[in-house]
Design a protein around this motif. Structure first.
Motif, PDB file in Angstrom:
ATOM      1  N   GLY A   1      18.181  20.270   2.423  1.00  0.00           N
ATOM      2  CA  GLY A   1      19.153  19.194   2.492  1.00  0.00           C
ATOM      3  C   GLY A   1      20.245  19.239   1.456  1.00  0.00           C
ATOM      4  N   GLY A   2      20.345  20.336   0.695  1.00  0.00           N
ATOM      5  CA  GLY A   2      21.393  20.478  -0.299  1.00  0.00           C
ATOM      6  C   GLY A   2      22.656  21.078   0.284  1.00  0.00           C
ATOM      7  N   PRO A   3      23.559  21.565  -0.565  1.00  0.00           N
ATOM      8  CA  PRO A   3      24.823  22.133  -0.086  1.00  0.00           C
ATOM      9  C   PRO A   3      24.598  23.298   0.872  1.00  0.00           C
ATOM     10  CG  PRO A   3      24.858  21.829  -2.463  1.00  0.00           C
ATOM     11  CD  PRO A   3      23.441  21.594  -2.032  1.00  0.00           C
ATOM     12  N   ALA A   4      25.492  23.433   1.840  1.00  0.00           N
ATOM     13  CA  ALA A   4      25.391  24.512   2.829  1.00  0.00           C
ATOM     14  C   ALA A   4      25.945  25.814   2.250  1.00  0.00           C
ATOM     15  CB  ALA A   4      26.128  24.128   4.104  1.00  0.00           C
ATOM     16  N   ALA A   5      25.452  26.180   1.072  1.00  0.00           N
ATOM     17  CA  ALA A   5      25.998  27.332   0.355  1.00  0.00           C
ATOM     18  C   ALA A   5      25.536  28.656   0.957  1.00  0.00           C
ATOM     19  CB  ALA A   5      25.604  27.262  -1.125  1.00  0.00           C
ATOM     20  N   TYR A   6      24.355  28.686   1.559  1.00  0.00           N
ATOM     21  CA  TYR A   6      23.903  29.943   2.176  1.00  0.00           C
ATOM     22  C   TYR A   6      24.736  30.240   3.417  1.00  0.00           C
ATOM     23  CZ  TYR A   6      20.784  33.822   3.121  1.00  0.00           C
ATOM     24  OH  TYR A   6      20.285  35.097   3.305  1.00  0.00           O
TER      25      TYR A   6
ATOM     26  N   HIS B   1      26.560  33.479   2.392  1.00  0.00           N
ATOM     27  CA  HIS B   1      25.557  34.539   2.551  1.00  0.00           C
ATOM     28  C   HIS B   1      25.218  34.866   4.004  1.00  0.00           C
ATOM     29  CE1 HIS B   1      24.823  34.586  -1.781  1.00  0.00           C
ATOM     30  NE2 HIS B   1      24.928  33.274  -1.717  1.00  0.00           N
ATOM     31  N   GLY B   2      25.992  34.368   4.940  1.00  0.00           N
ATOM     32  CA  GLY B   2      25.795  34.791   6.323  1.00  0.00           C
ATOM     33  C   GLY B   2      24.942  33.896   7.174  1.00  0.00           C
ATOM     34  N   GLY B   3      24.411  32.807   6.607  1.00  0.00           N
ATOM     35  CA  GLY B   3      23.680  31.840   7.401  1.00  0.00           C
ATOM     36  C   GLY B   3      22.349  32.330   7.934  1.00  0.00           C
TER      37      GLY B   3
ATOM     38  N   ARG C   1      16.654  40.550  18.559  1.00  0.00           N
ATOM     39  CA  ARG C   1      17.584  39.887  17.653  1.00  0.00           C
ATOM     40  C   ARG C   1      17.517  38.377  17.841  1.00  0.00           C
ATOM     41  NH1 ARG C   1      23.515  42.195  17.554  1.00  0.00           N
ATOM     42  NH2 ARG C   1      23.535  40.598  15.916  1.00  0.00           N
ATOM     43  N   ALA C   2      17.606  37.666  16.731  1.00  0.00           N
ATOM     44  CA  ALA C   2      17.597  36.207  16.808  1.00  0.00           C
ATOM     45  C   ALA C   2      18.951  35.711  17.318  1.00  0.00           C
ATOM     46  CB  ALA C   2      17.313  35.619  15.434  1.00  0.00           C
ATOM     47  N   GLY C   3      18.918  34.671  18.114  1.00  0.00           N
ATOM     48  CA  GLY C   3      20.164  34.087  18.582  1.00  0.00           C
ATOM     49  C   GLY C   3      20.871  33.323  17.475  1.00  0.00           C
ATOM     50  N   GLU C   4      22.152  33.078  17.672  1.00  0.00           N
ATOM     51  CA  GLU C   4      22.923  32.334  16.682  1.00  0.00           C
ATOM     52  C   GLU C   4      22.447  30.888  16.640  1.00  0.00           C
ATOM     53  OE1 GLU C   4      25.151  33.269  14.494  1.00  0.00           O
ATOM     54  OE2 GLU C   4      24.996  35.374  15.095  1.00  0.00           O
ATOM     55  N   GLN C   5      22.121  30.414  15.453  1.00  0.00           N
ATOM     56  CA  GLN C   5      21.721  29.034  15.275  1.00  0.00           C
ATOM     57  C   GLN C   5      21.912  28.646  13.816  1.00  0.00           C
ATOM     58  OE1 GLN C   5      17.284  28.521  15.500  1.00  0.00           O
ATOM     59  NE2 GLN C   5      17.355  30.633  16.220  1.00  0.00           N
ATOM     60  N   PRO C   6      22.019  27.361  13.530  1.00  0.00           N
ATOM     61  CA  PRO C   6      22.267  26.945  12.150  1.00  0.00           C
ATOM     62  C   PRO C   6      21.033  27.102  11.279  1.00  0.00           C
ATOM     63  CG  PRO C   6      21.957  25.039  13.559  1.00  0.00           C
ATOM     64  CD  PRO C   6      22.003  26.237  14.473  1.00  0.00           C
ATOM     65  N   VAL C   7      21.245  27.077   9.980  1.00  0.00           N
ATOM     66  CA  VAL C   7      20.131  27.068   9.035  1.00  0.00           C
ATOM     67  C   VAL C   7      19.301  25.816   9.293  1.00  0.00           C
ATOM     68  CG1 VAL C   7      19.542  26.807   6.582  1.00  0.00           C
ATOM     69  CG2 VAL C   7      21.359  28.391   7.279  1.00  0.00           C
ATOM     70  N   PRO C   8      17.973  25.937   9.368  1.00  0.00           N
ATOM     71  CA  PRO C   8      17.158  24.740   9.622  1.00  0.00           C
ATOM     72  C   PRO C   8      17.276  23.748   8.474  1.00  0.00           C
ATOM     73  CG  PRO C   8      15.775  26.587   8.967  1.00  0.00           C
ATOM     74  CD  PRO C   8      17.143  27.146   9.183  1.00  0.00           C
ATOM     75  N   ARG C   9      17.162  22.473   8.802  1.00  0.00           N
ATOM     76  CA  ARG C   9      17.162  21.404   7.800  1.00  0.00           C
ATOM     77  C   ARG C   9      15.789  20.742   7.813  1.00  0.00           C
ATOM     78  NH1 ARG C   9      21.564  20.283   4.172  1.00  0.00           N
ATOM     79  NH2 ARG C   9      23.225  21.665   4.863  1.00  0.00           N
ATOM     80  N   TRP C  10      15.058  20.914   6.739  1.00  0.00           N
ATOM     81  CA  TRP C  10      13.676  20.441   6.664  1.00  0.00           C
ATOM     82  C   TRP C  10      13.645  19.049   6.038  1.00  0.00           C
ATOM     83  CZ3 TRP C  10      10.450  23.214   9.390  1.00  0.00           C
ATOM     84  CH2 TRP C  10       9.081  22.985   9.295  1.00  0.00           C
ATOM     85  N   GLY C  11      12.838  18.165   6.620  1.00  0.00           N
ATOM     86  CA  GLY C  11      12.724  16.807   6.104  1.00  0.00           C
ATOM     87  C   GLY C  11      11.309  16.461   5.685  1.00  0.00           C
TER      88      GLY C  11
END
Length: 254
Positions: free
Chosen positions: A158-163, A167-169, A234-244
């Motif tokens: 839940g922090g900044p979307a810096a990766y 770094h390519g997501g 290959r993995a499909g394009e998707q956002p970095v998961p957000r863990w809660g």
């Protein structure tokens, strides 16, 4: 820590280009050891009014370290066209007037932010070369790997979307496991050693946080095994998961 605020006034029609320029410039911030975190926001009632917040490890780290370092030239090249749009640029120190509100914090905030996750990954990867199961997996590990994993965990929690920015997501993280053929014993050792290292790094020990942390490590490591298999696609394009927090938000004693 020193907080830099830069206020911009961007004319109508230039908002998308301005934000795109900062997305590119953010890669330099994400790579800079002097930068703790950053955020660009705009006023909802006046979209052309933007505020950039950058938390630096110190004023000298910003003014001498970053500006005299290797990332500054690329950063400034992206934002140079907007220098004339700056209305205010100042450095601030935090005061003792601070505290949590009633909102549920992110796992990133509860853990202690970027500094805590950096302690965790630095301590963990210092153990890896001597581990009988993990040394092979991380042979040839780059010196920057612990910092990159800390940035990944920061975004996941839940922090900044810096990766994503620098770094390519998600796709890049998945690609780092390709062909490694991680075994189930190696996966279990990775999880158990990282959880043990969380104690040494001083991460919160409350049951709710540790359950959320363990849940992510189990989920993520099992995906790593899948994507590291020789026949994995290959993995499909998707956002970095957000863990809660899942079903157990942080206990505040009330």
């Amino acid at each position: 820590m020193i907080i830099e605020y830069i206020r911009y006034r961007i004319p109508d029609g230039g908002h998308a280009e301005f934000e795109a320029a900062y997305r590119r410039a953010a890669k330099s911030l994400a790579a800079a050891e002097q930068c703790h975190d950053y955020e660009l926001a705009h006023a909802v009632d006046e979209p052309g009014s933007y505020v950039l917040r950058i938390v630096w490890t110190s004023a000298d780290a910003h003014l001498q370290g970053f500006r005299g370092g290797p990332q500054f030239a690329a950063f400034f090249a992206e934002i140079r066209p907007y220098v004339e749009n700056i209305e205010e640029m100042r450095h601030y120190e935090r005061t003792e007037v601070a505290g949590p509100g009633g909102a549920v914090p992110t796992l990133y905030e509860w853990a202690g932010g970027a500094a805590a996750l950096a302690r965790l990954t630095e301590a963990f990867y210092a153990k890896v070369p001597e581990d009988d199961l993990l040394a092979e997996v991380f042979a040839g590990m780059s010196p920057e790997h612990p910092a990159h994993v800390a940035i990944w965990l920061g975004e996941v929690f839940g922090g900044p979307a810096a990766y994503t920015a620098g770094h390519g997501g998600h796709a890049h993280m998945i690609s780092r496991h390709s062909g490694r053929a991680i075994t189930e014993p190696q996966r279990r050792r990775w999880v158990s050693l990282l959880l043990a290292t969380a104690d040494e790094a001083g991460l919160p020990a409350d049951p709710e946080f540790r359950a959320a942390l363990a849940g992510y490590l189990e989920w993520g490591s099992r995906l790593a095994v899948v994507f590291s298999a020789p026949d994995a696609g290959r993995a499909g394009e998707q956002p970095v998961p957000r863990w809660g927090w899942g079903s157990a938000p942080p206990w505040t004693g009330n």
